[in-house]
Write an enzyme that holds these catalytic residues in place. Structure first.
Site, PDB file in Angstrom:
ATOM      1  N   GLY A   1       6.043   6.041   3.863  1.00 31.18           N
ATOM      2  CA  GLY A   1       5.619   4.486   3.654  1.00 31.18           C
ATOM      3  C   GLY A   1       4.465   3.971   4.879  1.00 31.18           C
TER       4      GLY A   1
ATOM      5  N   GLU B   1      -6.238  19.934  22.470  1.00 30.79           N
ATOM      6  CA  GLU B   1      -4.957  20.128  22.555  1.00 30.79           C
ATOM      7  C   GLU B   1      -5.728  21.784  22.608  1.00 30.79           C
ATOM      8  OE1 GLU B   1      -1.782  21.078  18.807  1.00 30.79           O
ATOM      9  OE2 GLU B   1      -3.412  21.000  18.057  1.00 30.79           O
TER      10      GLU B   1
ATOM     11  N   ASP C   1      -7.490  17.805  17.392  1.00 27.63           N
ATOM     12  CA  ASP C   1      -6.402  18.583  17.101  1.00 27.63           C
ATOM     13  C   ASP C   1      -7.520  19.801  17.255  1.00 27.63           C
ATOM     14  OD1 ASP C   1      -3.871  19.108  15.270  1.00 27.63           O
ATOM     15  OD2 ASP C   1      -5.724  20.475  14.179  1.00 27.63           O
TER      16      ASP C   1
ATOM     17  N   ASN D   1       0.580  -1.323  -0.015  1.00 26.88           N
ATOM     18  CA  ASN D   1      -0.226   0.167  -0.351  1.00 26.88           C
ATOM     19  C   ASN D   1       0.971   1.022   0.060  1.00 26.88           C
ATOM     20  OD1 ASN D   1       0.517   0.716   2.458  1.00 26.88           O
ATOM     21  ND2 ASN D   1      -0.444  -0.201   3.769  1.00 26.88           N
ATOM     22  N   ASP D   2       1.956   0.923   0.086  1.00 31.28           N
ATOM     23  CA  ASP D   2       2.962   2.190   0.011  1.00 31.28           C
ATOM     24  C   ASP D   2       2.818   3.328  -1.526  1.00 31.28           C
ATOM     25  OD1 ASP D   2       4.408   0.919   1.858  1.00 31.28           O
ATOM     26  OD2 ASP D   2       6.313   0.614   0.395  1.00 31.28           O
TER      27      ASP D   2
ATOM     28  N   ASP E   1       2.949   2.584   8.040  1.00 28.26           N
ATOM     29  CA  ASP E   1       0.707   1.781   7.703  1.00 28.26           C
ATOM     30  C   ASP E   1       0.611   1.264   9.201  1.00 28.26           C
ATOM     31  OD1 ASP E   1       2.268  -0.413   7.432  1.00 28.26           O
ATOM     32  OD2 ASP E   1       1.900  -0.946   5.204  1.00 28.26           O
TER      33      ASP E   1
END
Length: 629
Positions: free
Chosen positions: A181, A377, A348, A160-161, A183
Site C-alpha cells: 500500500g 546497475e 536497471d 489508491n491501495d 505510494d
C-alpha cells in the site's frame, strides 16, 4: 482509465485527448457519450510531444484494431511533415514518422487515417518545452541518495491501495509478495525526514505501471511505459511529486528498465511484430554472465544467451536491435524527463541490453538533457568488468564503447562488506577498488553503497556489530562518488535475502497501525545509528572538501586503513582500525597530508585529536577527523 486515451469516433468526427487522461490539456470534447462507448479505442505513443527538441524526428506508434490498413494524412501545419509511414506485422499497428522543424509552434496536429472511402480524423498535441532552469538538476558528489521501495515505505493515500481493474486488487501486509500500500504521497509526507537525515536525493524503485498478477510491488516488470502505477498515484501526481521535491530542496532519481518488460505489457500481449522481443524455440534464460560481452575467447552462443535470453519467466527480453523498438524506448525516456523534470536515471540491469542500443540510447539522452544524471546497475565481479560499462579509457570491444557517465559501485560495496563481515577482515580489497579508478574517465560519477533491495542488509552482513556499522557509514560518506543509502539502514533494519522479500520489509511507522514509528522516535541503538548517519551526512553537506576535495589513500597496514580528502584550504583524515585491538599508528607516515596541521577534531563525537604524530585508534573504530592548524 488508460493514460492517455484517444476515442476514435465514426467518420468525420474529431478525436481528442480526454482532459481527464492527459494532465494539463484541455482540448475539445466533441465525442458524445453514446458514440464514445461504441467506438474502438486508439492509442498513440508517445502520448504527446514537444516542439524544440534537438532531434526533429518523432516516431508515432498508433495502436487500434485494423489501424495498419489505413494511410495517415496530415493537415497543413507549419513546420511539421510526415516523412514516412510503415505497416507492421500486426494489422493493429501503424508507424507514422514525423519531422518537426525547430521553428514549429505548439498546437494541435490534425491527423487523419484514410482507408478506401473512409477518413477518420484525430488530433495530436505538440507542447512547448519547459525551460525552468531548476528542472533536471542532475547529481554531483555533494548529493546523498536515499533509495526506497515505494510500496514498502509509507502509505500516504489509502484510497489508491486497491484499484479496480488491476490484476492485484488487494493489499496484504503479511505477505512478502503482495502489495502493501505504499505510494508517492507516503514518500512526499516524509520529505522532512530525508532532510533531517542529510539526504538530498530520492531514488524510488520503478514507479511505472506493473500490472502483473504476482509480486508486482517491486516495479521491474513494466506493463505500460507511459503510465505511473495507479497504486502509487497518477501521472499528474508524479509530476507534482517531482515539483514538490524540488521545492523542498530534494532531487528525484527515476529507476528505469531498458532490457525487459513484464509479460503483461500491452505490446507483448498484442505484439506489433514477432521481432519486437527475443524468442527461442523454448523458454531460455539469460546466462547472467556479462564476461561474454568482452571475452576475447568467448563464443557467439554465450554472447547471445547473455544479451537475448530472458531475465526471468515473466520478463520478456525486448529486442533493441530492432530500430523501431530502439526508437520507441529512447522516446519514452526522453518523454519522462521532459514531462516531469526528474534529475537522473538509474538504469536497471544495464549490461543486459543490446550494446549498440546502449550507445544510441545514452547519446540521445545526453544530447537532449546534458545535466541529467545517469548511472547503471553493473553487478560485476571485478574493477575492470565494472568499468567496462561506464565511460572508461579502454578501447572499444566488439564495437561497444560505453557512454554511461557512472555505475553503481558494486566493487566498493563488496569491499566494505568483505572488510567488516569477519574479524580482522581484509582491507586490501577496498584499497584496490579505489586504485582501480584509473580505468574510468571520471570515477567520481560512480555511486557507492552498502546494500540494496536485492542484497542482504548491511547490518546483518556485519553481524549486527554497531562499531562496524559506523565504520561502514564513515567510509560510505567520505569516499569519492555520490553515496546511496538503502531505506532503513539508518535505523538498523536487518535481514538476509533468503528470499529477497525479507530485505524489503515495511519501514516502521509508514503504515496505519504500526506499533513503532521510526519517522518520529528512534529508541535505543536505532536512534544512535540515525544520529550518526545524520551528523556525518550533514557535516558532509556543509564541508565541500568531502564532496569535491581530492582523495589520497595509504596502503592498509596492520589492520588500519587511512585516507584523506583535501583541497587548498581544508583536510579531513579518515582512519579506521578494523581489528579487535587498539592500534598505535605512527602519524609521521602521513606527513605529506599533515603538513601545516597540528591537531584535529573527530567530526561526529567532537573529540579532540591533539597529537597527530602518534594516533591511538580503538578497536573496530573509524574516525573522521577535521585537521586544524
Amino acid at each position: 482509465m488508460k493514460f492517455p486515451q484517444i476515442l476514435l469516433a465514426a467518420a468525420g468526427l474529431l478525436l481528442s485527448f480526454a482532459s481527464s487522461a492527459t494532465p494539463g490539456f484541455s482540448g475539445p470534447a466533441v465525442v458524445t457519450e453514446a458514440v464514445a462507448k461504441a467506438a474502438p479505442t486508439i492509442r498513440i505513443d508517445p502520448t504527446y510531444w514537444w516542439v524544440g527538441m534537438k532531434n526533429p524526428k518523432l516516431q508515432l506508434l498508433v495502436n487500434a484494431p485494423g489501424i495498419g490498413n489505413t494511410m495517415a494524412i496530415l493537415a497543413a501545419y507549419p513546420g511539421v511533415t510526415i516523412e514516412s509511414q510503415q505497416k507492421l506485422e500486426s494489422a493493429n499497428y501503424l508507424i507514422i514518422n514525423l519531422v518537426i522543424d525547430p521553428a514549429a509552434k505548439p498546437g494541435l496536429l490534425k491527423l487523419g487515417l484514410k482507408s478506401g472511402n473512409t477518413y477518420r480524423p484525430y488530433t495530436y498535441k505538440l507542447r512547448a518545452r519547459n525551460l525552468d532552469p531548476q528542472r533536471t538538476q542532475g547529481l554531483t558528489q555533494a548529493d546523498f541518495i536515499y533509495m526506497l521501495m515505494p510500496d514498502r515505505f509509507a502509505n500516504g493515500d489509502p484510497k489508491n491501495d486497491v484499484v479496480k481493474g488491476t490484476r492485484v486488487n488487494h493489499v496484504a501486509r503479511d505477505s512478502m509478495y503482495a502489495r502493501h500500500g505504499g505510494d508517492l504521497k507516503g514518500i512526499e509526507n516524509h520529505f522532512d525526514y530525508f532532510k533531517k537525515l542529510g539526504t538530498t536525493a530520492i531514488w524510488p524503485t520503478p514507479v511505472i505501471e506493473n500490472d502483473m498478477p504476482k509480486a508486482s510491488y517491486h516495479g521491474y516488470a513494466v506493463t505500460d511505459c507511459y503510465k505511473i502505477d495507479p497504486r502509487y498515484g497518477t501521472n499528474a501526481e508524479y509530476q507534482q511529486f517531482v515539483k514538490a521535491a524540488h521545492a523542498d530542496g530534494l532531487k528525484v532519481v527515476q529507476d528505469i528498465v531498458l532490457n525487459h518488460w513484464g509479460s503483461y505489457h500491452h505490446l507483448f500481449l498484442d505484439k506489433p511484430a514477432a521481432d519486437w522481443f527475443h524468442a527461442f524455440p523454448s523458454f531460455t534464460r539469460s546466462n547472467y554472465n556479462a564476461f561474454a560481452l568482452n571475452d576475447p575467447y568467448g563464443s557467439k552462443r554465450d554472447y547471445t544467451l547473455f544479451n537475448d535470453g530472458w531475465f526471468d519467466t515473466t520478463m520478456p527480453d525486448v529486442n533493441q536491435g530492432n530500430p523501431l523498438v530502439a526508437t520507441y524506448i529512447i522516446q519514452n525516456f526522453l518523454w519522462w524527463v521532459e514531462s516531469t523534470g526528474i534529475d537522473g536515471y538509474r538504469i536497471d540491469t544495464y549490461p543486459y541490453s543490446n550494446p549498440q542500443f546502449l550507445m544510441q540510447w545514452g547519446k540521445a539522452i545526453a544530447e537532449e538533457y546534458p545535466k541529467l544524471a545517469q548511472f547503471g546497475e553493473a553487478w560485476e565481479g571485478t574493477e575492470a568488468e565494472q568499468a567496462f560499462f561506464a565511460q572508461n579509457i579502454l578501447p572499444p570491444v566488439n564495437g561497444f564503447k560505453s557512454n554511461l557517465p557512472g555505475v553503481l559501485d558494486f566493487q566498493i560495496c563488496f569491499a566494505i562488506s568483505d572488510a567488516l563481515k569477519t574479524e580482522n577482515g581484509d582491507l586490501s580489497k577496498l584499497y584496490h577498488a579505489l586504485q582501480g579508478d584509473w580505468l574510468y574517465v571520471d570515477a567520481t560519477r560512480n555511486v557507492p553503497f552498502l546494500d540494496n533491495h536485492d542484497m542482504s542488509r548491511f547490518y546483518s552482513v556485519i553481524g549486527e556489530d554497531f562499531g562496524k556499522f559506523k565504520t561502514g557509514i564513515a567510509w560510505l560518506l567520505t569516499l569519492r562518488g555520490t553515496p546511496q543509502l538503502y531505506y532503513g539502514t539508518e535505523v538498523l533494519m536487518k535481514n538476509f535475502s533468503d528470499p529477497d522479500g525479507k530485505v524489503r520489509e515495511d519501514f516502521p511507522g509508514g503504515f496505519a497501525g504500526d506499533k513503532t514509528n521510526y519517522f518520529t522516535a528512534r529508541p535505543g541503538q536505532a536512534g544512535e545509528a540515525f544520529d550518526y548517519v545524520s551528523k556525518l551526512a550533514n557535516y558532509r553537506k556543509s564541508h565541500p572538501v568531502l564532496s569535491s576535495g581530492k582523495l589520497m589513500q595509504f596502503i592498509p597496514q596492520d589492520g588500519v586503513y587511512t585516507y584523506f580528502r583535501y583541497d587548498d584550504g581544508a583536510c579531513v583524515m579518515v582512519i579506521a582500525n578494523n581489528t579487535k585491538d587498539e592500534k598505535k599508528v605512527d602519524g609521521t607516515r602521513f606527513a605529506e597530508r599533515f603538513a601545516g596541521f597540528s591537531s584535529g577534531v573527530e567530526v561526529v563525537s567532537g573529540a579532540v585529536v591533539s597529537d597527530l604524530q602518534t594516533l591511538r585508534v580503538p578497536a573496530h573504530t573509524a574516525w573522521v577527523v577535521e585537521l586544524r592548524k
